[in-house]
Write an enzyme that holds these catalytic residues in place. Structure first.
Site, mmCIF file in Angstrom:
data_model
loop_
_atom_site.group_PDB
_atom_site.id
_atom_site.type_symbol
_atom_site.label_atom_id
_atom_site.label_comp_id
_atom_site.label_asym_id
_atom_site.label_seq_id
_atom_site.Cartn_x
_atom_site.Cartn_y
_atom_site.Cartn_z
ATOM 1 C CD GLU A 35 0.540 -11.791 -1.012
ATOM 2 O OE1 GLU A 35 1.079 -11.272 0.002
ATOM 3 O OE2 GLU A 35 -0.630 -11.593 -1.331
ATOM 4 C CG HIS A 67 0.155 -9.631 -4.214
ATOM 5 N ND1 HIS A 67 -1.129 -9.796 -3.766
ATOM 6 C CD2 HIS A 67 0.247 -10.354 -5.357
ATOM 7 C CE1 HIS A 67 -1.799 -10.580 -4.617
ATOM 8 N NE2 HIS A 67 -0.984 -10.925 -5.590
ATOM 9 C CB THR A 109 -5.522 -12.105 -1.257
ATOM 10 O OG1 THR A 109 -4.464 -11.397 -1.891
ATOM 11 C CG2 THR A 109 -5.462 -13.558 -1.648
ATOM 12 C CG HIS A 161 -2.079 -1.073 0.853
ATOM 13 N ND1 HIS A 161 -2.611 -1.246 -0.403
ATOM 14 C CD2 HIS A 161 -2.649 -2.006 1.636
ATOM 15 C CE1 HIS A 161 -3.486 -2.243 -0.369
ATOM 16 N NE2 HIS A 161 -3.517 -2.725 0.852
HETATM 17 N N1 PXP Z 1 -0.977 -12.482 3.387
HETATM 18 C C1 PXP Z 1 -1.468 -12.562 2.132
HETATM 19 C C2 PXP Z 1 -1.318 -13.853 1.415
HETATM 20 C C3 PXP Z 1 -2.075 -11.452 1.519
HETATM 21 O O1 PXP Z 1 -2.571 -11.565 0.275
HETATM 22 C C4 PXP Z 1 -2.123 -10.247 2.224
HETATM 23 C C5 PXP Z 1 -2.709 -9.037 1.564
HETATM 24 O O2 PXP Z 1 -1.936 -8.654 0.486
HETATM 25 C C6 PXP Z 1 -1.590 -10.200 3.509
HETATM 26 C C7 PXP Z 1 -1.031 -11.330 4.073
HETATM 27 C C8 PXP Z 1 -1.601 -8.951 4.311
HETATM 28 O O3 PXP Z 1 -2.926 -8.633 4.606
HETATM 29 P P1 PXP Z 1 -3.248 -7.211 5.207
HETATM 30 O O4 PXP Z 1 -2.835 -6.202 4.197
HETATM 31 O O5 PXP Z 1 -4.731 -7.269 5.433
HETATM 32 O O6 PXP Z 1 -2.462 -7.098 6.476
#
Ligand code: PXP
Length: 243
Positions: A73, A46, A104, A13
């Protein structure tokens, strides 16, 4: 600290904000350096098929900058496989991807994509890249992960994060049972999605938990307290220490 649960910081982000205006800032590489300097055990990025936040160049540059552990990712596509094999991150987390989703939204259907995932895991492992599969907390799914040859699962905590009260407790028990099952099979257990300072502690306390991957809450908090403090706050919430 012995057996401390690792914190993987997802910085997608930071790139979301940059892409909103196509500016060179905020500087993702600076965010990586800062995250590592204040205690991140790894950095997750990601590269989505639609390139909505992380760009290809980010991945190559990040590989040069990351000194802890790079978690790439990716969806199980041949395009992403090619990039992963060039970049050689320490590990790849394979996730399902739908273009219309906000983030995701669930774990992989490992049974339906068993052959493709087996081939992908084998190709990555051949280059000494550890492979993690993002899955729902379900023993049957985890059995397939072990059969496919991946050594790590990342348990999807999104449903736990979305729920409250007894329903959240129920989701928590599912995650705890799934973690135990995976550990019994010799898998490394990570978890992530939707975790924030208010809900992370029970997940961090699950026996044998290796790493939590957290992004949205940390980057959001950093708007108010700065990235360094946001990471410290998450670390303290995981460890149960006062802020
Ligand atoms: N793990 C995976 C596999 C994800 O796809 C994400 C989101 O990109 C996260 C962890 C982290 O999630 P959050 O941004 O909600 O902390």
């Amino acid at each position: 600290m012995a057996n401390r649960v690792k914190l993987g910081v997802n910085l997608d982000h930071v790139a979301t904000l940059r892409q909103a205006r196509n500016t060179p800032y905020p500087d993702l590489m600076e965010a990586i350096r800062m995250s590592e300097a204040c205690g991140a055990d790894g950095i997750t990025l990601h590269l989505r098929e639609d390139r909505r936040h992380i760009q290809d160049d980010d991945i190559y540059q990040a590989r040069e900058v990351i000194t802890t552990s790079m978690n790439f990712e990716m969806a199980a596509t041949s395009e992403m496989q090619k990039i992963a094999l060039q970049v050689k991150p320490e590990y790849c987390c394979i996730v399902p991807e739908k273009r219309e989703e906000l983030t995701t939204e669930g774990g992989l259907d490992v049974a339906a994509h068993r052959d493709r995932l087996s081939d992908l895991v084998a190709a990555l492992r051949e280059e000494n890249i550890l492979v993690s599969l993002f899955v729902e907390p379900n023993s049957l799914i985890i059995d397939v992960v072990a059969e496919i040859g991946a050594s790590i699962i990342e348990i999807h905590t999104g449903h736990y994060a979305d729920k409250h009260g007894m329903q959240q407790q129920h989701e928590f028990e599912r995650i705890k049972d799934a973690a135990k099952h995976a550990l019994d099979l010799g898998l490394t257990v990570n978890a992530g999605h939707g975790l924030h300072v208010g809900n992370v502690k029970p997940i961090a306390d699950i026996a044998g938990m290796n790493e939590l991957n957290i992004g949205h809450a940390i980057v959001s908090d950093s708007l108010f307290v700065g990235l360094e403090q946001a990471i410290h706050n998450m670390r303290h919430a995981m460890d149960g220490e006062p802020k």
